[in-house]
Design an enzyme around this catalytic site. Structure first.
Site, PDB file in Angstrom:
ATOM      1  N   LYS A  21       6.660  -0.517  -3.279  1.00 23.16           N
ATOM      2  CA  LYS A  21       5.678  -1.409  -2.638  1.00 23.16           C
ATOM      3  C   LYS A  21       4.626  -0.576  -1.890  1.00 23.16           C
ATOM      4  O   LYS A  21       3.424  -0.756  -2.052  1.00 23.16           O
ATOM      5  CB  LYS A  21       6.398  -2.348  -1.672  1.00 23.16           C
ATOM      6  CG  LYS A  21       5.468  -3.190  -0.818  1.00 23.16           C
ATOM      7  CD  LYS A  21       6.232  -3.833   0.333  1.00 23.16           C
ATOM      8  CE  LYS A  21       5.302  -4.598   1.260  1.00 23.16           C
ATOM      9  NZ  LYS A  21       4.698  -5.773   0.624  1.00 23.16           N
ATOM     10  N   ILE A 425      -3.211 -27.491   6.875  1.00 22.03           N
ATOM     11  CA  ILE A 425      -1.813 -27.511   6.443  1.00 22.03           C
ATOM     12  C   ILE A 425      -0.895 -26.822   7.449  1.00 22.03           C
ATOM     13  O   ILE A 425       0.318 -26.933   7.387  1.00 22.03           O
ATOM     14  CB  ILE A 425      -1.673 -26.884   5.042  1.00 22.03           C
ATOM     15  CG1 ILE A 425      -2.628 -27.555   4.059  1.00 22.03           C
ATOM     16  CG2 ILE A 425      -0.266 -26.977   4.503  1.00 22.03           C
ATOM     17  CD1 ILE A 425      -2.483 -29.055   3.944  1.00 22.03           C
ATOM     18  N   HIS A 688      -6.575 -19.876  -1.980  1.00 19.58           N
ATOM     19  CA  HIS A 688      -6.227 -18.625  -2.653  1.00 19.58           C
ATOM     20  C   HIS A 688      -7.452 -17.795  -2.994  1.00 19.58           C
ATOM     21  O   HIS A 688      -7.336 -16.729  -3.581  1.00 19.58           O
ATOM     22  CB  HIS A 688      -5.387 -18.926  -3.901  1.00 19.58           C
ATOM     23  CG  HIS A 688      -4.107 -19.622  -3.540  1.00 19.58           C
ATOM     24  ND1 HIS A 688      -3.915 -20.966  -3.757  1.00 19.58           N
ATOM     25  CD2 HIS A 688      -3.000 -19.174  -2.917  1.00 19.58           C
ATOM     26  CE1 HIS A 688      -2.717 -21.303  -3.295  1.00 19.58           C
ATOM     27  NE2 HIS A 688      -2.147 -20.246  -2.780  1.00 19.58           N
TER      28      HIS A 688
HETATM   29  N1  GLN Z   1       2.712 -25.019   7.042  1.00 17.91           N
HETATM   30  C1  GLN Z   1       2.716 -23.899   6.170  1.00 17.91           C
HETATM   31  C2  GLN Z   1       1.436 -23.090   6.322  1.00 17.91           C
HETATM   32  O1  GLN Z   1       0.428 -23.660   6.549  1.00 17.91           O
HETATM   33  C3  GLN Z   1       2.876 -24.321   4.738  1.00 17.91           C
HETATM   34  C4  GLN Z   1       2.909 -23.142   3.809  1.00 17.91           C
HETATM   35  C5  GLN Z   1       3.404 -23.472   2.430  1.00 17.91           C
HETATM   36  O2  GLN Z   1       3.417 -24.591   2.014  1.00 17.91           O
HETATM   37  N2  GLN Z   1       3.794 -22.488   1.672  1.00 17.91           N
HETATM   38  O3  GLN Z   1       1.418 -21.893   6.178  1.00 17.91           O
HETATM   39 ZN    ZN Z   2       1.393 -24.843   0.416  1.00 16.05          ZN
END
Ligand code: GLN
Ligand code: ZN
Length: 748
Positions: A21, A425, A688
């Site tokens: 890595k 999120i 992304h």
């Molecule tokens: N709550 C998490 C974040 O925002 C969700 C991440 C995920 O779904 N992989 O990082």
């Molecule tokens: Zn996610």
């Protein structure tokens, strides 16, 4: 009876201290030259060979190591190069296909069967004519031969699996017709390869696709391929991750001298009883679980080995490559003795394989397993399987899995927001400053309270930024979490965190799954403090943020003595109490992320319903105790969820956010067709990509959502967490996201 040989099917490839890595990242960052990367890689590889040799294995699988991903290596060796990557060569080509190069997008990453390893999906177009190039592979075999002499056995990805895993317009028959000559050439070159006295005793052709549901329709392909290849060199057809199911009767009769089966997953034992075994075919039995971290149980495994031996010449093997487990328990100084004693990582499993073979050959008495038996007894003394918690779970009834009021009834009591409410999120950029805070705490430069003050500062700044942008529902930013599962595992009882237990997720990325070893208990609130810090910095609502029970389970190593369902329920009960505490602290919305729910789907369709039933129940148990007025959100990292849409519906979350940025409108179409009635936030902003979300792009998305779903069902949010992004692009994108939501509000 024949001598029972021991063998391996692959070994961890990232290095005991993640040397590969570091070398890869140094190379990509321009700090390491070609020669240094090559040397680091070869050292990791050779160390793996030496460890296997020292453990006394008779046959050692080699050629599985890779600079990025073995499936990608095979794609390149067979000349399956997508148009957009042509013209590049060598490592430019390899890393370009792996990670993207300029405008040429990387190959898609996807889960390797039901594991948490991800491979790159080869793309094969209809004009593809394999241009075999095996020089790199043959030179690996040459190096292996020098270290291992007669023990090295080349690992080759089998043709049917290679084609099944690829994305192609070709029929699989046509693909096979084109690729078989390349396999012939490869096997001939391997056969002719000699280093000193070394010749290749056999070749492992890995065909895990044989355990997939459509393997029966591929029968003619396997028969054709192996009928043709078998004359070149002794072959071992290797399968793992499940039993052969309905293919057992014919697959076991394929014309190869040896076949490897997994006896730790599925039920090859019953299939063997039912269909018998051709007496001239060696059966390599995967008796040591390559995917669990636990020491094997001689009481179960010895009788099984003896039984298999009645049917066939036997070999003993791990059930799969050992790439799915960490290197060595020896490296873990911090684990309690009763636990360390029953763990077995890759190196310990090698010894289990050789000891098992020695026992079967009559060279060892069963007493060699006594240490294991007493370690297990010591573990059971501390961790009984039957506990109060087990009883409590046994006594749960359907009310525990349901909210008191149904969606239609509870919605008017929940927080009222403008149409097209905006949110994120959960995570915000994990900047250098945050990482340095963490490092300073680890090094003891910062005490706990200074560290927390630093985190709180980041929370308040992030809340202020969201306030200023005008998001409707805020988050605290998750700065205290290195990882969404590890954070919870560190704070719940029943989990152990290893120091060096890294396993490769893809390329240079590794994860360190926690080990669940005992009953799960929540000694104190997990997230309430950070919630309060955030909520007291704003008058807008802040969403509580939890990782769901199924995701915590699927991204950990589960304990072996109780069913996974029960572990999920234990985690759910802990989260249920956490939601209660968040409510008391004033949370009106709580998000329970389940990005790994679909990842846990069994390979065989006939087992999926059972999994989904308990997985959804676990989510319902975690969230079912929430007051009707509490809005429960969930998040999943995938857009294409057609196969689990009913399960999602049954989760009964008030709001779900889903990935959508890269797909067209399929997500929305599927939801509409299904008649999904709860609220949905299909991602508007592709997290992304470093690109800034433009106002026009955001508007376009929202208008198209609106064509499929009524406005009161739509939320506006990014695809996923923002932790890997940088602040400037996040701020600019979220401003446009909010502006678009406001404009669409006006329009409707
Ligand atoms: N709550 C998490 C974040 O925002 C969700 C991440 C995920 O779904 N992989 O990082
Ligand atoms: Zn996610």
């Amino acid at each position: 009876m024949n001598k029972v040989l021991s063998q391996t099917l692959g070994y961890p490839r990232i290095g005991r201290r993640r040397e590969l890595k570091r070398a890869l990242e140094g190379f990509w960052g321009g700090k390491l030259g070609d020669g240094e990367l090559l040397q680091a890689w070869h050292e990791v590889e050779a160390e793996g060979w030496r460890v296997q040799q020292a453990a006394g294995l008779d046959r050692i699988g080699v050629g599985d190591s890779s600079l990025y991903d073995p499936v990608l290596d095979w794609a390149i060796r067979f000349g399956a190069i997508p148009e957009r990557h042509r013209g590049r060569t060598g490592w430019d080509l390899l890393f370009g296909m792996a990670r993207g190069a300029g405008d040429a997008a990387a190959l898609e990453l996807t889960k390797w069967f039901d594991t948490n390893y991800h491979y790159l999906v080869p793309e094969i177009d209809s004009r593809w004519e394999p241009v075999p190039e095996f020089t790199d592979y043959l030179s690996t075999l040459g190096r292996a031969a020098e270290v291992l002499e007669g023990c090295a056995v080349p690992i080759v990805l089998g043709p049917v699996t290679f084609l099944r895993l690829s994305r192609t317009d070709l029929s699989i028959q046509e693909g096979l017709r084109r690729i078989l000559p390349a396999y012939r050439e490869l096997l001939q070159e391997i056969r002719d390869l000699r280093r000193g006295a070394w010749g290749v005793p056999e070749v492992q052709l890995h065909e895990p696709a044989l355990v997939l549901p459509h393997s029966a329709e591929d029968r003619p392909l396997y028969e054709m391929a192996y009928g043709e290849l078998t004359s070149l060199i002794p072959l071992q057809l290797v399968t793992y991750f499940d039993d052969l199911g309905e293919s057992f009767s014919w697959a076991s009769r394929l014309p190869v001298p040896s076949i490897a089966l997994d006896f730790t997953r599925g039920d090859n034992r019953s299939l063997l009883r039912k269909h018998g075994w051709p007496k001239e075919t060696t059966l390599s039995a995967g008796l040591i679980d390559g995917r669990s971290v636990w020491r094997f149980d001689p009481e179960r495994t010895l009788p099984l080995a003896e039984e298999i031996r009645q049917h066939a010449p036997l070999r003993v093997s791990p059930s799969s490559s050992l790439q799915f487990v960490p290197h060595s328990v020896q490296a873990e100084a911090g684990l309690p003795d009763f636990l360390a004693g029953v763990l077995a990582f890759a190196d310990e499993k090698l010894l289990e394989v050789t000891q098992l073979a020695a026992y079967l050959n009559g060279e060892q008495a069963t007493s060699i397993f006594e240490a294991g038996a007493s370690a297990w007894a010591g573990y059971r003394a501390v961790i009984p399987a039957q506990t109060d918690l087990a009883q409590r779970i046994g006594a749960l009834n359907s009310n525990d899995f349901a909210r008191t009021t149904d969606y239609v009834g509870r919605r008017p009591t929940q927080i009222q927001l403008p149409a097209f409410p905006t949110t994120t999120i959960g995570s915000f950029p994990q900047t250098r400053e945050i990482r340095s805070l963490r490092r300073q705490r680890k090094e003891g430069v910062l005490g706990e309270s200074e560290y927390q003050a630093g985190i709180d500062q980041a929370i308040r700044e992030t809340v202020r930024a969201q306030d200023e942008i005008g998001l409707d529902v805020l988050v605290h930013g998750e700065f205290e979490r290195t990882d969404m599962v590890e954070y919870f595992a560190e704070r719940l009882h029943g989990f152990a965190i290893t120091e060096h237990g890294w396993v490769q997720s893809y390329g240079s990325r590794c994860v360190r799954p926690p080990i669940i070893y005992g009953d799960i208990d929540r000694p104190a609130a997990l997230t309430v403090r950070e919630f309060i810090v955030a909520q007291s910095a704003t008058s807008r609502p802040v969403k509580g943020m939890l990782t769901g029970p199924v995701t915590i389970l699927n991204w950990s190593f589960p304990r072996a003595d109780i069913p996974r369902r029960e572990i999920a329920f234990q985690i759910a009960l802990a989260l249920r109490s956490e939601i209660r505490d968040l409510e008391v602290a004033g949370a009106r919305l709580v998000q329970v992320d389940e990005p790994a729910l679909r990842e846990g789907l069994p390979l065989r369709p006939e087992r999926r319903a059972e999994y989904l039933a308990w997985a959804v129940d676990a989510f319902r148990l975690a969230t079912g105790g929430a007051r009707p007025e509490t809005q429960i959100h969930t998040h999943m990292c995938y857009g294409d969820f057609g196969d689990v849409i009913e399960a999602i519906d049954r989760m009964d979350a008030d709001v779900i956010s889903l990935e959508n940025a890269r797909s067209g409108d399929e997500t929305l179409e599927e939801l509409a067709r299904f008649g999904y009635r709860r609220q949905v936030g299909p991602g508007v902003y592709d997290v992304h990509s470093p690109a800034v979300l433009s106002l026009e792009a955001a508007m376009g998305k929202l208008r198209s959502f609106h064509r499929h779903l009524p406005p009161d069902q739509i939320w506006v949010n990014p695809d996923c967490g923002l932790k890997t992004r940088d602040w400037p692009e996040v701020l600019a994108s979220l401003r446009n996201l909010v502006a678009a939501a406001r404009q669409v509000r006006e329009e409707v």
